[in-house]
Design an enzyme around this catalytic site. Structure first.
Site, PDB file in Angstrom:
ATOM      1  NE  ARG A 105      71.971 -29.153   4.055  1.00 21.70           N
ATOM      2  CZ  ARG A 105      72.242 -29.493   2.791  1.00 21.70           C
ATOM      3  NH1 ARG A 105      73.340 -29.010   2.218  1.00 21.70           N
ATOM      4  NH2 ARG A 105      71.434 -30.294   2.126  1.00 21.70           N
ATOM      5  CG  ASP A 118      68.921 -30.772   4.638  1.00 26.95           C
ATOM      6  OD1 ASP A 118      69.637 -30.117   5.430  1.00 26.95           O
ATOM      7  OD2 ASP A 118      69.346 -31.198   3.554  1.00 26.95           O
ATOM      8  CB  CYS A 149      63.174 -31.234   3.704  1.00 24.54           C
ATOM      9  SG  CYS A 149      64.370 -32.555   3.358  1.00 24.54           S
ATOM     10  CG  HIS A 186      65.981 -27.937   1.283  1.00 25.06           C
ATOM     11  ND1 HIS A 186      67.267 -28.293   0.944  1.00 25.06           N
ATOM     12  CD2 HIS A 186      65.419 -29.035   1.839  1.00 25.06           C
ATOM     13  CE1 HIS A 186      67.469 -29.556   1.281  1.00 25.06           C
ATOM     14  NE2 HIS A 186      66.365 -30.030   1.832  1.00 25.06           N
ATOM     15  CB  CYS A 195      66.063 -31.498  -1.555  1.00 24.38           C
ATOM     16  SG  CYS A 195      65.270 -32.843  -0.652  1.00 24.38           S
TER      17      CYS A 195
END
Length: 235
Positions: free
Chosen positions: A66, A64, A62, A118, A121
């Site tokens: 993080r 993302d 992803c 994750h 999400c």
């Protein structure tokens, strides 16, 4: 030029700070510190890295911020080939993802493809709640398809429905990887290639194996069924 008064000095400092933020100078400083730290450990690291790229793994994850791929598996630059998009999707019409896969499998000869989602999400959450985000709604339609396919399993998870959909989405994307011509052709010519489905926990920083590991075209369906059934056992 005369000496700056205190109020003028503070103005100059604010100007310099603003200029640094505009030019992202702090990121260049971070980069210099990072490169120096690497060179202290291995003075020849970047020279060797510039001469070859031989990763064993392709990471499809992803976007993302993080979930930094290299860091969470403790691998250095050059050891992990990476493709990322919103909600870690593998779509058969996405030439970006398919091109990355083809380069990784046929040119770099990676031995493992890791699909990693994750928990928490945002894209999966939007699909679960049927939220409208804009243009990305068209992309997240693929996650909505996963939700509809497994609607009962997601509902049975109750308040953990979002986590369950994150897990199911990874499992479905593993199947999509296995069904690409890239993966099928690799297996047909006897190339060693294994596809894995993992999920990452934002709250503890740990990876979890979703037990959907496929090493040949014959076992994909069985692995898929077992992984989905295994999620039910977790509830």
């Amino acid at each position: 030029m005369g000496q700056l008064l205190p109020i003028e000095k503070s103005g100059v400092l604010r100007f310099l700070a603003a200029a640094d933020m505009k030019n992202l100078g702090h990121l260049f400083q971070n980069n210099q510190a990072w490169a120096e730290a690497i060179r202290r450990r291995d003075p020849e690291f970047f020279l060797k890295l510039s001469r070859q790229q031989l990763p064993q793994y392709l990471w499809i994850g992803c976007s993302d911020s993080r979930v930094p791929a290299n860091e969470i598996v403790g691998l250095l630059p050059g050891e992990l080939f990476v493709h990322r998009n919103v909600a870690n999707l593998v779509v058969h019409t996405d030439l970006n993802c398919l091109s990355v896969m083809q380069f990784a499998v046929e040119i770099l000869k990676v031995r493992h493809i890791i699909v990693c989602g994750h928990y928490g999400c945002s894209g999966v959450g939007a699909a679960l709640r049927r939220e409208r985000l804009g243009l990305s709604d068209n992309w997240l339609r693929h996650v909505e398809d996963v939700r509809q396919k497994h609607e009962q399993r997601v509902a049975e998870a109750g308040q953990q429905g979002g986590d369950r959909l994150c897990e199911l989405n990874v499992i479905e994307q593993v199947v999509n990887v296995c069904e690409t011509t890239i993966t099928r052709d690799a297996w047909e010519r006897g190339q060693e290639l294994t596809v894995h489905g993992w999920i990452y926990g934002l709250k503890d920083g740990l990876l979890h194996d979703l037990n959907v590991t496929v090493g040949d075209g014959r076992s994909a369906g069985q692995a898929y069924q077992a992984a989905v059934a295994g999620l039910g056992a977790k509830a």
